[in-house]
Design a protein around this motif. Structure first.
Motif, mmCIF file in Angstrom:
data_model
loop_
_atom_site.group_PDB
_atom_site.id
_atom_site.type_symbol
_atom_site.label_atom_id
_atom_site.label_comp_id
_atom_site.label_asym_id
_atom_site.label_seq_id
_atom_site.Cartn_x
_atom_site.Cartn_y
_atom_site.Cartn_z
ATOM 1 N N LEU A 681 0.823 -1.204 0.000
ATOM 2 C CA LEU A 681 0.000 0.000 0.000
ATOM 3 C C LEU A 681 0.862 1.262 0.000
ATOM 4 C CD1 LEU A 681 -2.765 -1.096 2.548
ATOM 5 C CD2 LEU A 681 -2.997 -0.868 0.065
ATOM 6 N N THR A 682 1.980 1.218 0.702
ATOM 7 C CA THR A 682 2.905 2.364 0.670
ATOM 8 C C THR A 682 3.501 2.520 -0.720
ATOM 9 O OG1 THR A 682 3.444 2.045 3.014
ATOM 10 C CG2 THR A 682 4.978 3.352 1.702
ATOM 11 N N ALA A 683 3.819 1.398 -1.356
ATOM 12 C CA ALA A 683 4.403 1.451 -2.701
ATOM 13 C C ALA A 683 3.433 2.055 -3.710
ATOM 14 C CB ALA A 683 4.809 0.047 -3.142
ATOM 15 N N ASP A 684 2.124 1.969 -3.444
ATOM 16 C CA ASP A 684 1.132 2.507 -4.372
ATOM 17 C C ASP A 684 1.217 4.028 -4.480
ATOM 18 O OD1 ASP A 684 -1.019 1.977 -6.164
ATOM 19 O OD2 ASP A 684 -2.416 2.757 -4.662
ATOM 20 N N ARG A 685 1.824 4.692 -3.476
ATOM 21 C CA ARG A 685 1.959 6.146 -3.516
ATOM 22 C C ARG A 685 3.420 6.586 -3.403
ATOM 23 N NH1 ARG A 685 -0.577 4.660 1.296
ATOM 24 N NH2 ARG A 685 0.722 4.923 3.161
ATOM 25 N N SER A 686 4.343 5.619 -3.486
ATOM 26 C CA SER A 686 5.759 5.943 -3.355
ATOM 27 C C SER A 686 6.561 5.142 -4.374
ATOM 28 C CB SER A 686 6.255 5.634 -1.933
ATOM 29 O OG SER A 686 7.660 5.735 -1.861
ATOM 30 N N PRO A 687 7.010 5.771 -5.474
ATOM 31 C CA PRO A 687 7.791 5.050 -6.486
ATOM 32 C C PRO A 687 9.061 4.425 -5.914
ATOM 33 C CG PRO A 687 7.048 7.165 -7.339
ATOM 34 C CD PRO A 687 6.732 7.157 -5.882
ATOM 35 N N GLY A 719 -7.678 -2.396 -1.319
ATOM 36 C CA GLY A 719 -7.062 -1.099 -1.078
ATOM 37 C C GLY A 719 -7.296 -0.659 0.352
ATOM 38 N N ARG A 720 -6.745 0.477 0.693
ATOM 39 C CA ARG A 720 -6.874 0.980 2.048
ATOM 40 C C ARG A 720 -8.265 1.575 2.266
ATOM 41 N NH1 ARG A 720 -2.690 1.936 5.343
ATOM 42 N NH2 ARG A 720 -1.223 2.066 3.597
ATOM 43 N N ASP A 721 -8.871 1.256 3.393
ATOM 44 C CA ASP A 721 -10.176 1.800 3.781
ATOM 45 C C ASP A 721 -11.253 1.539 2.724
ATOM 46 O OD1 ASP A 721 -9.053 2.803 6.138
ATOM 47 O OD2 ASP A 721 -8.484 4.690 5.155
ATOM 48 N N GLY A 722 -11.291 0.312 2.188
ATOM 49 C CA GLY A 722 -12.331 -0.063 1.238
ATOM 50 C C GLY A 722 -12.102 0.418 -0.173
ATOM 51 N N ALA A 723 -10.961 0.993 -0.460
ATOM 52 C CA ALA A 723 -10.661 1.463 -1.817
ATOM 53 C C ALA A 723 -10.426 0.267 -2.739
ATOM 54 C CB ALA A 723 -9.432 2.371 -1.793
ATOM 55 N N PRO A 724 -10.480 0.476 -4.056
ATOM 56 C CA PRO A 724 -10.199 -0.620 -4.997
ATOM 57 C C PRO A 724 -8.784 -1.157 -4.789
ATOM 58 C CG PRO A 724 -11.197 1.253 -6.119
ATOM 59 C CD PRO A 724 -10.866 1.712 -4.741
ATOM 60 N N PRO A 725 -8.517 -2.367 -5.233
ATOM 61 C CA PRO A 725 -7.182 -2.951 -5.086
ATOM 62 C C PRO A 725 -6.128 -2.016 -5.680
ATOM 63 C CG PRO A 725 -8.722 -4.608 -5.840
ATOM 64 C CD PRO A 725 -9.453 -3.301 -5.888
ATOM 65 N N PRO A 726 -5.002 -1.885 -5.030
ATOM 66 C CA PRO A 726 -3.962 -0.981 -5.538
ATOM 67 C C PRO A 726 -3.386 -1.502 -6.859
ATOM 68 C CG PRO A 726 -3.121 -2.284 -3.706
ATOM 69 C CD PRO A 726 -4.597 -2.558 -3.774
#
Length: 739
Positions: A681-687, A719-726
């Protein structure tokens, strides 16, 4: 024997049995006089938060390199150098050395009244330093008005300036008036009678440190009457006062101390030739002395010592030690029995400032009054302690303490907050002062101990940390007394907040070079007292980076003791198991991370207890993020792996191996998968995190089972907090080598 199953992230919490994990058997903390409700709320502070508070609130004399020494949340980059076991600067915590000097001039209140010898005036004039324009203006005003009021701080040279002004004006001899002269009787004291043989007319007067009060100020009529009397005698008067003097319709001329370097140079010129003086001023010991904010009388004495050094009469070691010795003498003067110059409340403030050096002034003043109350109880048992609501002005307090006030940010749980702070001009003062009070004034110990115990109960992390730092200095000075009177009662307390102060005390005591701290922790780790084992585990997590082998050996023995003579699964100490794994995690993220990793790998399969300790500690460390609160911050262990893999270091292989073992172990699989999910999940917002994770994941697949476990995680994680899969999960899935 099976391994304990983890119930909370990174901490083994079950007995060595396949039976369902029992509830944690944490003690209900109790302490007399604290109240049942307060005790029920007492819980062990999170180990990461506790370390952060220790780093943020330690005093400056213990905080140099603290983030390196205690981990600081980074295991790569330029934080890998372990600092030595030293306090910064010329700090002396051993026996006392004395040096005595006399100053050619009038210092303090040593001279009550009398005539100043002409030769002394000549010596003062020869070494006097001040701007020519300033001196000229003062001389003009003195000639015109015959009376001059100089206002300045103590030890700023204001009395020397008064004597030199009179000498240059030709108003000699100079007669010194009693400082207790009442403002209303000033004119009556100008008698015009000299001392010695013959009938000589007194031409100059000095009244130093005139005592004024709100009900007895120095008024303009007093000076007018004095001027008339001076005109009759053809004489002149200089009065010196402090900034807080009570004046009515009287204009005081401010006097500021000249720079110490200028004073030293001027005094040297009276003892040695100019070339020798220039060479002496370049000595490292002189540079250090000038940076310490010494008083003018000490500067004058240092000049004479330098002259003796130039003549070969003293050694370089003696001039190097002068600054420290003069500091010790100053501290000793502060705590002399005579309270005519320093009240007990001021002494309490000095002790509080030593404990809270660099902390908020209001907090220091508040807690100094608490100490004052305890000191009054010691000095006058049974008498109600009365603390003035309004007392000494801030500027005067700081000036008496040779301290300064300034604005700076203070770390709080809500972020930085700007506050007015106070600190000693010389950072060595707190350590020297606390040592002297503890060893030189044992009658103050009961009050000091009671004060420290009250600080340990305070709700503010800064207060508790400074209590620990103060005890650390006392332990460095007198370990047996500090242990028996303060640290052990905290360490054996039922209250976690007390134990945590004991942890910090031992940690900081080790930091300042107190011997035998690891020996104490070794004994507590293998002992029967659960509270002491808790303290030892947390303390080893903090001092362990300097002795990783010894720290991990103690933690392994403590882990094994959890299984010793375990008759019933319900007896398993879940809380202590968690503390031990937290300690391993902290050590893994410390500057000694490579040594810690190697040691963990060496002993991984020693026995089930050590295996559980290692794997749970590793997973716990994997949950820690490089920058707390930064959603884009890389997980610290992943950053470590990326740096090691790039550099071709052995740590990369070791970290991958521990990941495979944690994912495969039935007691840590769930926790390890949860930690890995957070990484994704961190990688989804951090290249940067995605790149590092893409390099790690292939190293975690060596069998079909490992491939199936990781591929299932990446294909099914939400995903985090019910979001779609990263989306990053699908990209990372392509990096897994099929098996």
């Amino acid at each position: 024997m099976s391994e304990p199953q983890a119930e909370r992230p990174g901490s083994p919490s079950g007995p060595p049995s396949d039976a369902p994990a029992p509830e944690a058997q944490a003690e209900q903390p109790q302490a007399a006089g604290t109240g049942e409700e307060t005790e029920e709320r007492d819980q062990p502070q999170d180990v990461w938060a506790a370390r952060r508070d220790l780093v943020d609130h330690s005093p400056r004399t213990m905080n140099i390199g603290a983030r390196t020494r205690f981990g600081g949340g980074t295991v790569h980059g330029d934080q890998n150098n372990l600092a030595g076991n030293q306090i910064t600067g010329d700090v002396f915590l051993g026996g006392k050395t004395e040096i005595h000097w006399s100053v050619a001039g009038l210092t303090g209140s040593a001279t009550v009244s009398g005539e100043v010898p002409p030769r002394r005036l000549e010596r003062l004039d020869a070494s006097f330093t001040a701007a020519e324009k300033t001196v000229g203006e003062l001389l003009d005003r003195l000639r015109r008005d015959r009376v001059l009021v100089l206002s300045g701080t103590r030890f700023s040279g204001r009395r020397t300036a008064a004597l030199v002004l009179l000498h240059r004006l030709g108003a000699v001899p100079v007669h010194v008036l009693d400082r207790d002269t009442a403002p209303g009787s000033l004119a009556d004291r100008l008698t015009g009678s000299g001392s010695g043989t013959g009938e000589r007319q007194v031409r100059g007067y000095v009244l130093g440190d005139l005592a004024t009060r709100r009900g007895n100020p120095l008024r303009e009529p007093h000076l007018l009457a004095a001027r008339d009397r001076l005109a009759e005698q053809d004489a002149y008067l200089v009065v010196t006062v402090g900034h807080t003097a009570v004046l009515e319709d009287v204009t005081a001329v401010p006097w500021r101390a000249p720079a110490a370097a200028e004073v030293l140079a001027a005094h040297l010129r009276t003892h040695v030739d100019p070339d020798t003086a220039t060479g002496l001023l370049r000595l490292p010991a002189v540079t250090d002395f000038l940076a310490r904010g010494h008083r003018l009388r000490e500067t004058a004495a240092f000049a004479r010592l330098l002259a003796r050094y130039a003549a070969g009469e003293v050694t370089e070691e003696q001039i190097t030690a002068f600054s420290r010795i003069s500091l010790e003498n100053q501290v000793q003067e502060w705590f002399e029995e005579d309270e005519s110059t320093l009240h007990l409340r001021d002494k309490a403030f000095l002790v509080a400032l030593a404990a809270f050096d660099g902390g908020p002034y209001a907090l220091t003043a508040e807690l100094s009054d608490l100490l004052y109350r305890f000191l009054l109880d010691t000095q006058h048992p049974g008498r109600p302690a009365e603390v003035p609501v309004f007392g000494t002005h801030i500027d005067k307090r700081l000036q008496l303490a040779r301290a300064e006030g300034y604005e700076d940010d203070e770390h709080t749980e809500w972020g930085p907050v700007t506050q007015f702070k106070a600190k000693f001009l010389d950072e060595r003062v707190p350590l020297v002062l606390l040592r002297l009070v503890w060893t030189g004034h044992p009658s103050a110990r009961p009050a000091l101990i009671e004060w420290l115990r009250r600080l340990a109960d305070d709700g503010r992390p800064l207060v508790r940390t400074r209590a620990a730092a103060t005890v650390a200095v006392l332990a460095r000075t007198d370990l047996p007394s500090a242990m028996a009177l303060v640290i052990e009662p905290w360490a054996t307390s039922r209250l976690f907040r007390h134990r945590l102060v004991a942890v910090n005390s031992l940690t900081l005591a080790h930091l300042v070079g107190t011997p035998n701290i690891p020996r104490i922790l070794d004994g507590w780790s293998s002992g029967d007292d659960r509270a002491l084992r808790w303290v030892a585990a947390r303390a080893y997590a903090l001092i362990g980076p300097e002795l990783p082998g010894q720290a991990l050996a103690a933690l392994r023995e403590a882990a094994r003791s959890l299984y010793a003579d375990l008759a019933e699964p319900d007896e398993f100490d879940l809380e202590m198991a968690g503390e031990l794994s937290d300690a391993v995690a902290l050590l893994l993220l410390s500057p000694a991370h490579d040594q810690v990793l190697k040691e963990l790998l060496t002993h991984l399969d020693d026995d089930p207890a050590v295996n559980a300790l290692t794997l749970n500690g590793f997973v716990n460390a994997c949950e820690h993020q490089e920058e707390d609160g930064d959603p884009a911050g890389r997980p610290t262990v992943l950053a470590w792996y990326a740096d090691a893999a790039t550099a071709g270091g052995e740590a990369a292989g070791g970290l991958a191996f521990l990941w495979r073992r944690a994912l495969a172990d039935r007691h840590t699989t769930r926790l390890a998968l949860d930690a890995l999910s957070e990484w994704v999940l961190t990688a989804d917002r951090s290249p940067g995190t995605e790149w590092a994770l893409a390099a790690l994941l292939p190293q975690l697949v060596t069998t079909p089972t490992e491939y199936q476990r990781l591929s299932h995680l990446l294909r099914t994680m939400p995903g985090r907090d019910g979001a779609p899969p990263p989306q990053v999960a699908a990209r990372l899935l392509t990096t897994l080598p099929p098996r």
